[in-house]
Write a protein that holds these residues in place. Sequence first.
Motif, mmCIF file in Angstrom:
data_model
loop_
_atom_site.group_PDB
_atom_site.id
_atom_site.type_symbol
_atom_site.label_atom_id
_atom_site.label_comp_id
_atom_site.label_asym_id
_atom_site.label_seq_id
_atom_site.Cartn_x
_atom_site.Cartn_y
_atom_site.Cartn_z
ATOM 1 N N THR A 1 3.953 3.149 8.582
ATOM 2 C CA THR A 1 5.059 2.571 7.816
ATOM 3 C C THR A 1 5.678 3.620 6.898
ATOM 4 O O THR A 1 6.897 3.616 6.677
ATOM 5 C CB THR A 1 4.582 1.345 7.027
ATOM 6 O OG1 THR A 1 4.009 0.405 7.948
ATOM 7 C CG2 THR A 1 5.716 0.680 6.295
ATOM 8 N N ASP A 2 4.863 4.527 6.359
ATOM 9 C CA ASP A 2 5.407 5.635 5.559
ATOM 10 C C ASP A 2 6.349 6.488 6.408
ATOM 11 O O ASP A 2 7.378 6.954 5.929
ATOM 12 C CB ASP A 2 4.281 6.503 4.987
ATOM 13 C CG ASP A 2 3.620 5.898 3.759
ATOM 14 O OD1 ASP A 2 4.144 4.892 3.218
ATOM 15 O OD2 ASP A 2 2.582 6.440 3.337
ATOM 16 N N THR B 1 -5.817 -0.462 8.774
ATOM 17 C CA THR B 1 -4.891 -0.689 7.653
ATOM 18 C C THR B 1 -4.321 0.638 7.167
ATOM 19 O O THR B 1 -3.111 0.755 6.938
ATOM 20 C CB THR B 1 -5.602 -1.425 6.501
ATOM 21 O OG1 THR B 1 -6.065 -2.697 6.970
ATOM 22 C CG2 THR B 1 -4.680 -1.631 5.326
ATOM 23 N N LEU C 1 3.430 -4.400 2.356
ATOM 24 C CA LEU C 1 3.524 -4.855 3.741
ATOM 25 C C LEU C 1 2.941 -6.256 3.823
ATOM 26 O O LEU C 1 1.983 -6.577 3.118
ATOM 27 C CB LEU C 1 2.734 -3.934 4.677
ATOM 28 C CG LEU C 1 3.024 -2.448 4.590
ATOM 29 C CD1 LEU C 1 2.032 -1.669 5.441
ATOM 30 C CD2 LEU C 1 4.433 -2.165 5.044
ATOM 31 N N ILE D 1 -5.032 1.696 -1.240
ATOM 32 C CA ILE D 1 -4.392 0.576 -0.557
ATOM 33 C C ILE D 1 -5.188 -0.682 -0.868
ATOM 34 O O ILE D 1 -6.400 -0.731 -0.643
ATOM 35 C CB ILE D 1 -4.350 0.819 0.967
ATOM 36 C CG1 ILE D 1 -3.616 2.128 1.276
ATOM 37 C CG2 ILE D 1 -3.718 -0.362 1.685
ATOM 38 C CD1 ILE D 1 -3.813 2.626 2.701
ATOM 39 N N LYS E 1 -6.440 6.215 1.154
ATOM 40 C CA LYS E 1 -5.428 6.387 2.199
ATOM 41 C C LYS E 1 -6.014 6.922 3.505
ATOM 42 O O LYS E 1 -5.336 6.940 4.528
ATOM 43 C CB LYS E 1 -4.299 7.274 1.697
ATOM 44 C CG LYS E 1 -3.411 6.535 0.711
ATOM 45 C CD LYS E 1 -2.019 7.072 0.773
ATOM 46 C CE LYS E 1 -1.059 6.127 0.111
ATOM 47 N NZ LYS E 1 0.302 6.575 0.256
ATOM 48 N N ILE F 1 -0.600 -6.206 2.078
ATOM 49 C CA ILE F 1 -1.058 -4.827 1.890
ATOM 50 C C ILE F 1 -0.158 -4.178 0.856
ATOM 51 O O ILE F 1 1.067 -4.260 0.965
ATOM 52 C CB ILE F 1 -1.005 -4.055 3.225
ATOM 53 C CG1 ILE F 1 -1.848 -4.754 4.287
ATOM 54 C CG2 ILE F 1 -1.439 -2.607 3.030
ATOM 55 C CD1 ILE F 1 -1.621 -4.235 5.703
ATOM 56 N N ASN F 2 -0.768 -3.550 -0.130
ATOM 57 C CA ASN F 2 0.007 -2.948 -1.212
ATOM 58 C C ASN F 2 -0.551 -1.562 -1.533
ATOM 59 O O ASN F 2 -1.760 -1.396 -1.711
ATOM 60 C CB ASN F 2 -0.088 -3.852 -2.449
ATOM 61 C CG ASN F 2 0.985 -3.577 -3.446
ATOM 62 O OD1 ASN F 2 2.162 -3.720 -3.138
ATOM 63 N ND2 ASN F 2 0.600 -3.181 -4.638
ATOM 64 N N VAL F 3 0.333 -0.572 -1.614
ATOM 65 C CA VAL F 3 -0.076 0.777 -2.005
ATOM 66 C C VAL F 3 -0.221 0.785 -3.524
ATOM 67 O O VAL F 3 0.669 0.341 -4.244
ATOM 68 C CB VAL F 3 0.949 1.833 -1.548
ATOM 69 C CG1 VAL F 3 0.553 3.219 -2.031
ATOM 70 C CG2 VAL F 3 1.083 1.808 -0.031
ATOM 71 N N ASN G 1 -1.815 1.760 9.605
ATOM 72 C CA ASN G 1 -0.607 0.947 9.478
ATOM 73 C C ASN G 1 0.260 1.449 8.327
ATOM 74 O O ASN G 1 1.470 1.603 8.468
ATOM 75 C CB ASN G 1 -1.017 -0.511 9.258
ATOM 76 C CG ASN G 1 0.133 -1.479 9.284
ATOM 77 O OD1 ASN G 1 1.283 -1.111 9.439
ATOM 78 N ND2 ASN G 1 -0.185 -2.751 9.112
ATOM 79 N N VAL G 2 -0.359 1.731 7.191
ATOM 80 C CA VAL G 2 0.374 2.231 6.025
ATOM 81 C C VAL G 2 0.970 3.610 6.336
ATOM 82 O O VAL G 2 2.120 3.891 5.998
ATOM 83 C CB VAL G 2 -0.524 2.269 4.769
ATOM 84 C CG1 VAL G 2 0.141 3.031 3.632
ATOM 85 C CG2 VAL G 2 -0.870 0.851 4.335
ATOM 86 N N GLU H 1 8.793 5.273 0.281
ATOM 87 C CA GLU H 1 7.705 4.515 0.907
ATOM 88 C C GLU H 1 8.073 3.047 0.917
ATOM 89 O O GLU H 1 8.970 2.608 0.199
ATOM 90 C CB GLU H 1 6.378 4.711 0.169
ATOM 91 C CG GLU H 1 6.319 4.049 -1.192
ATOM 92 C CD GLU H 1 4.964 4.174 -1.871
ATOM 93 O OE1 GLU H 1 4.037 4.753 -1.295
ATOM 94 O OE2 GLU H 1 4.851 3.670 -2.992
#
Length: 165
Positions: free
Chosen positions: A67-68, A60, A82, A101, A37, A93-95, A63-64, A78
């Motif tokens: 978005t959070d 990235t 994305l 990520i 992260k 994009i996936n957590v 960006n995450v 969350e």
Amino acid sequence: MSVSDLVLLEADHGRLAAVLDRLRQDANAKIVFLIDKNGQQLAASGHFEGLDPTSLAALTAGNVAATDGLAKLLGETEFATLFHEGEHDSLHINVVSGRAILVVIFDEHSSLGLVRLRVKKGTGELCTILDDIGMRSQAQRSSAFGSHASFSEITDDDIDALFNN
């Protein structure tokens, strides 16, 4: 525990890279990579020709994080997935397990549906690996602190006695 707290061994990297290689092939993607992260790359599959992987990972992660913030404003915990669609390439994009990520870069040779399907399977495998690493890292940290516990019994008088002899 964040991924940054984990001790990643060569064997761990190999396990992560094998999942990413398989995911890249199964999803017909150009590049698949896993970052923490903070934007530090953990493993990758594919060729980053013409791309700066360090910048891509940092942007990235940013960006995450942004978005959070949006998710929290909307009362969500969350937005774990994305998707960004470009003229030539797209990003999925996936957590993963709240710690890492997963980024999949693909073009017209693949589809969002295929990528989502393959990411779902790959994410499960990555969660298992990250959990294994986390448990091992936690055990190592606990045993390291436990081995230093005997130092708490040493007093100032003991130290003075040691150096006065």
